[in-house]
Design an enzyme around this catalytic site. Sequence first.
Site, PDB file in Angstrom:
ATOM      1  N   GLY A   1     -15.741  -4.991   9.762  1.00  0.00           N
ATOM      2  CA  GLY A   1     -15.229  -4.326   8.570  1.00  0.00           C
ATOM      3  C   GLY A   1     -15.756  -4.839   7.237  1.00  0.00           C
ATOM      4  O   GLY A   1     -15.321  -4.358   6.183  1.00  0.00           O
TER       5      GLY A   1
ATOM      6  N   LEU B   1     -12.615  -2.972  12.436  1.00  0.00           N
ATOM      7  CA  LEU B   1     -12.306  -3.154  11.009  1.00  0.00           C
ATOM      8  C   LEU B   1     -12.003  -4.604  10.658  1.00  0.00           C
ATOM      9  O   LEU B   1     -12.066  -4.994   9.494  1.00  0.00           O
ATOM     10  CB  LEU B   1     -11.100  -2.283  10.615  1.00  0.00           C
ATOM     11  CG  LEU B   1     -11.399  -0.938   9.971  1.00  0.00           C
ATOM     12  CD1 LEU B   1     -12.303  -0.090  10.832  1.00  0.00           C
ATOM     13  CD2 LEU B   1     -10.120  -0.183   9.671  1.00  0.00           C
TER      14      LEU B   1
ATOM     15  N   LYS C   1       0.813  -1.227   0.000  1.00  0.00           N
ATOM     16  CA  LYS C   1       0.000   0.000   0.000  1.00  0.00           C
ATOM     17  C   LYS C   1       0.845   1.276   0.000  1.00  0.00           C
ATOM     18  O   LYS C   1       0.448   2.287  -0.571  1.00  0.00           O
ATOM     19  CB  LYS C   1      -0.959  -0.002   1.192  1.00  0.00           C
ATOM     20  CG  LYS C   1      -2.109  -0.974   1.011  1.00  0.00           C
ATOM     21  CD  LYS C   1      -3.154  -0.805   2.079  1.00  0.00           C
ATOM     22  CE  LYS C   1      -4.392  -1.603   1.717  1.00  0.00           C
ATOM     23  NZ  LYS C   1      -5.497  -1.379   2.630  1.00  0.00           N
TER      24      LYS C   1
ATOM     25  N   GLY D   1      -1.783   2.262   8.555  1.00  0.00           N
ATOM     26  CA  GLY D   1      -2.398   2.672   7.297  1.00  0.00           C
ATOM     27  C   GLY D   1      -3.920   2.730   7.357  1.00  0.00           C
ATOM     28  O   GLY D   1      -4.535   3.690   6.871  1.00  0.00           O
TER      29      GLY D   1
ATOM     30  N   ASP E   1     -10.364   3.080   0.998  1.00  0.00           N
ATOM     31  CA  ASP E   1     -10.655   2.459   2.305  1.00  0.00           C
ATOM     32  C   ASP E   1     -11.418   3.411   3.231  1.00  0.00           C
ATOM     33  O   ASP E   1     -12.433   3.035   3.819  1.00  0.00           O
ATOM     34  CB  ASP E   1      -9.354   2.048   2.999  1.00  0.00           C
ATOM     35  CG  ASP E   1      -8.720   0.811   2.374  1.00  0.00           C
ATOM     36  OD1 ASP E   1      -9.463  -0.025   1.827  1.00  0.00           O
ATOM     37  OD2 ASP E   1      -7.487   0.685   2.433  1.00  0.00           O
TER      38      ASP E   1
HETATM   39  P1  ATR Z   1      -2.881  -1.476   8.378  1.00  0.00           P
HETATM   40  O1  ATR Z   1      -2.610  -0.985   6.994  1.00  0.00           O
HETATM   41  O2  ATR Z   1      -3.817  -2.659   8.435  1.00  0.00           O
HETATM   42  O3  ATR Z   1      -3.280  -0.388   9.305  1.00  0.00           O
HETATM   43  P2  ATR Z   1      -0.305  -1.356   9.629  1.00  0.00           P
HETATM   44  O4  ATR Z   1      -0.060  -0.029   8.991  1.00  0.00           O
HETATM   45  O5  ATR Z   1       0.797  -2.355   9.691  1.00  0.00           O
HETATM   46  O6  ATR Z   1      -1.495  -2.105   8.904  1.00  0.00           O
HETATM   47  O7  ATR Z   1      -0.864  -1.075  11.104  1.00  0.00           O
HETATM   48  C1  ATR Z   1      -1.120  -2.093  12.023  1.00  0.00           C
HETATM   49  C2  ATR Z   1      -1.716  -1.476  13.286  1.00  0.00           C
HETATM   50  O8  ATR Z   1      -2.028  -2.517  14.225  1.00  0.00           O
HETATM   51  C3  ATR Z   1      -0.762  -0.530  13.986  1.00  0.00           C
HETATM   52  O9  ATR Z   1      -1.511   0.485  14.613  1.00  0.00           O
HETATM   53  C4  ATR Z   1      -0.107  -1.462  15.006  1.00  0.00           C
HETATM   54  O10 ATR Z   1       0.449  -0.818  16.120  1.00  0.00           O
HETATM   55  P3  ATR Z   1       2.019  -0.375  16.121  1.00  0.00           P
HETATM   56  O11 ATR Z   1       2.120   0.792  15.180  1.00  0.00           O
HETATM   57  O12 ATR Z   1       2.299  -0.005  17.537  1.00  0.00           O
HETATM   58  O13 ATR Z   1       2.799  -1.565  15.640  1.00  0.00           O
HETATM   59  C5  ATR Z   1      -1.321  -2.243  15.434  1.00  0.00           C
HETATM   60  N1  ATR Z   1      -0.973  -3.504  16.096  1.00  0.00           N
HETATM   61  C6  ATR Z   1      -0.549  -4.639  15.506  1.00  0.00           C
HETATM   62  N2  ATR Z   1      -0.333  -5.587  16.456  1.00  0.00           N
HETATM   63  C7  ATR Z   1      -0.632  -5.029  17.654  1.00  0.00           C
HETATM   64  C8  ATR Z   1      -0.627  -5.494  19.008  1.00  0.00           C
HETATM   65  N3  ATR Z   1      -0.292  -6.744  19.317  1.00  0.00           N
HETATM   66  N4  ATR Z   1      -1.010  -4.624  19.996  1.00  0.00           N
HETATM   67  C9  ATR Z   1      -1.366  -3.360  19.687  1.00  0.00           C
HETATM   68  N5  ATR Z   1      -1.405  -2.871  18.429  1.00  0.00           N
HETATM   69  C10 ATR Z   1      -1.036  -3.682  17.428  1.00  0.00           C
END
Ligand code: ATR
Length: 280
Positions: free
Chosen positions: A249, A226, A72, A136, A108
């Site tokens: 979502g 979502l 993305k 994202g 989105d």
């Molecule tokens: P997307 O495009 O689906 O948003 P991304 O940009 O990789 O994917 O974002 C993933 C989100 O899930 C982020 O907000 C991430 O938090 P961090 O920025 O702190 O990594 C969050 N996330 C993923 N695993 C997590 C966890 N175990 N606990 C809390 N937040 C989590």
Amino acid sequence: MAQKKALPKLFGVLGYPAKHSLSPRMHNAAFKALKINARYRIFEVEPAKLRSFFASLGRRGIAGLNVTIPYKQTVFPYLTAATPEASMIGAINTIKVSSAGLRGYNTDGEGFLQHLTKDLGFDPRWKNIAVLGAGGASRSVCVYLCKAKPRRIAIFNRDRSKTIDLVHVLNMHNTGIEFIAADTVGHLRLEDADILVNTTSVGMNETDPSLVDARYLRRGMLVYDLVYSKKSTRLLEDARRKGCRTANGLGMLLYQGMAAFKIWTGRTPPKKIMAKAIGL
Ligand code: ATR
């Protein structure tokens, strides 16, 4: 002599992995219903082959793409132009290929807002909003929520630097909305929030916990997760138990797909058919 039938236009989702996408079902059903000579498939392209994939679009007859993890953000250099919203979000989920080049969009956030306002009857204007996550998906949701002029958006993310970045971008482009970079879930001001949106990937696995202690959930609050990869999440289960309205979502997936379909074909997307195709 019988005329040769034109080759179908090709569309698809670019990702790695991308095998479990529901988009092929949704778009192929729509093409069929509107008798459009087109096919939608999965393009699972490994990172080392991304450049040659983009170089081959014309030869393959590809007229449009959806973009998913992990591309993305990385597709920007291949684009001729991007919408202001997609640039602000910093992520592309839809590309239109034409003689003018490759134009990038992000449907989105629009999908989220359309589902919220049209199907759930929730108008964000003057509302207090709480958001989990600053990746994202969160950026897409927040940029589009701002268009609806809420009173406040409070954001919490595990990595606080991303929250600060996002709040900075939102602040630059919007006046009259209060933004809060919460340093804990407890600082999301859930006591008077009208909606809580989970944009993190927490909940995708059956064993995932909820990021929010159930004591913060109240009747009257809409809880929107979502995540749609399974029937429910711990957050949505807790929310239901507390008497909150809930949504997952799938509706956003439908509306982002409808927006992409319109961009590619110029036609009104057949909502009922697309919804049925993804089990809605
Ligand atoms: P997307 O495009 O689906 O948003 P991304 O940009 O990789 O994917 O974002 C993933 C989100 O899930 C982020 O907000 C991430 O938090 P961090 O920025 O702190 O990594 C969050 N996330 C993923 N695993 C997590 C966890 N175990 N606990 C809390 N937040 C989590």
